[in-house]
Design a protein around this motif. Structure first.
Motif, PDB file in Angstrom:
ATOM      1  N   ASP A  14      21.542 121.033  14.365  1.00 61.56           N
ATOM      2  CA  ASP A  14      22.016 119.697  14.026  1.00 61.56           C
ATOM      3  C   ASP A  14      21.024 119.031  13.068  1.00 61.56           C
ATOM      4  OD1 ASP A  14      23.923 117.383  15.121  1.00 61.56           O
ATOM      5  OD2 ASP A  14      21.879 116.587  14.960  1.00 61.56           O
ATOM      6  N   ARG A  15      21.514 118.289  12.089  1.00 60.14           N
ATOM      7  CA  ARG A  15      20.650 117.614  11.119  1.00 60.14           C
ATOM      8  C   ARG A  15      19.683 116.670  11.817  1.00 60.14           C
ATOM      9  NH1 ARG A  15      19.927 116.658   5.797  1.00 60.14           N
ATOM     10  NH2 ARG A  15      21.596 118.085   5.267  1.00 60.14           N
ATOM     11  N   SER A  16      20.118 115.969  12.828  1.00 65.57           N
ATOM     12  CA  SER A  16      19.228 115.057  13.549  1.00 65.57           C
ATOM     13  C   SER A  16      18.075 115.816  14.198  1.00 65.57           C
ATOM     14  CB  SER A  16      19.996 114.264  14.608  1.00 65.57           C
ATOM     15  OG  SER A  16      20.938 113.422  13.996  1.00 65.57           O
ATOM     16  N   VAL A  17      18.367 116.952  14.774  1.00 64.94           N
ATOM     17  CA  VAL A  17      17.327 117.796  15.368  1.00 64.94           C
ATOM     18  C   VAL A  17      16.349 118.240  14.286  1.00 64.94           C
ATOM     19  CG1 VAL A  17      16.893 120.005  16.508  1.00 64.94           C
ATOM     20  CG2 VAL A  17      18.768 118.554  17.296  1.00 64.94           C
ATOM     21  N   LEU A  61      16.123 119.640   3.798  1.00 65.52           N
ATOM     22  CA  LEU A  61      16.337 118.236   4.142  1.00 65.52           C
ATOM     23  C   LEU A  61      16.085 117.321   2.950  1.00 65.52           C
ATOM     24  CD1 LEU A  61      14.588 118.026   7.644  1.00 65.52           C
ATOM     25  CD2 LEU A  61      17.051 117.983   7.183  1.00 65.52           C
ATOM     26  N   THR A  62      16.918 116.307   2.810  1.00 62.22           N
ATOM     27  CA  THR A  62      16.708 115.282   1.787  1.00 62.22           C
ATOM     28  C   THR A  62      16.031 114.047   2.377  1.00 62.22           C
ATOM     29  OG1 THR A  62      18.934 114.417   2.189  1.00 62.22           O
ATOM     30  CG2 THR A  62      18.681 116.030   0.407  1.00 62.22           C
ATOM     31  N   GLU A  63      16.111 113.901   3.689  1.00 64.98           N
ATOM     32  CA  GLU A  63      15.587 112.707   4.354  1.00 64.98           C
ATOM     33  C   GLU A  63      14.103 112.436   4.083  1.00 64.98           C
ATOM     34  OE1 GLU A  63      19.269 113.797   6.618  1.00 64.98           O
ATOM     35  OE2 GLU A  63      17.649 114.864   5.638  1.00 64.98           O
ATOM     36  N   ALA A  79      19.923 109.880  18.014  1.00 61.34           N
ATOM     37  CA  ALA A  79      21.040 110.830  18.079  1.00 61.34           C
ATOM     38  C   ALA A  79      20.691 112.032  18.952  1.00 61.34           C
ATOM     39  CB  ALA A  79      21.412 111.288  16.667  1.00 61.34           C
ATOM     40  N   VAL A  80      19.459 112.511  18.867  1.00 57.42           N
ATOM     41  CA  VAL A  80      19.033 113.648  19.687  1.00 57.42           C
ATOM     42  C   VAL A  80      19.032 113.267  21.157  1.00 57.42           C
ATOM     43  CG1 VAL A  80      17.059 115.138  20.239  1.00 57.42           C
ATOM     44  CG2 VAL A  80      17.747 114.809  17.851  1.00 57.42           C
TER      45      VAL A  80
END
Length: 94
Positions: A14-17, A61-63, A79-80
């Motif tokens: 998951d992106r949040s992870v 990742l772009t974050e 979110a996690v």
């Protein structure tokens, strides 16, 4: 000539992870050269392995380059926790 086996793997998370892991690894593996993990690693190869994981996350990742990176980290953490629960949930609530 036989084909050389590819030793790379693909990991789907998951992106949040991924953002939470990136932030953690940035603080403990990159910024401090892994020194904060000395008492937790069993073998010196584990820190370079974590560096490689950090580099892999950084490449997708772009974050981390976003102007609002800290806000995105907070949102990813939330979110996690929402999806998986917290590791320390309920502790210290006595």
């Amino acid at each position: 000539m036989a084909a050389v086996a590819n030793d790379e793997i693909t990991l789907v998370i998951d992106r949040s992870v991924a953002v939470v892991l990136f932030e953690f690894l940035s603080r403990h593996v990159d910024d401090a050269d892994g020194e904060t993990l000395v008492e937790f690693v069993e073998d010196e190869s584990e820190v370079p392995a974590l560096w490689a994981l950090l580099a892999g996350l950084e490449s997708v990742l772009t974050e981390p380059m976003a102007e609002d990176y800290q806000r995105r980290v907070i949102a990813a953490r939330e979110a996690v926790i929402k999806r998986f629960g917290g590791a320390f949930s309920g502790k210290g609530d006595e």
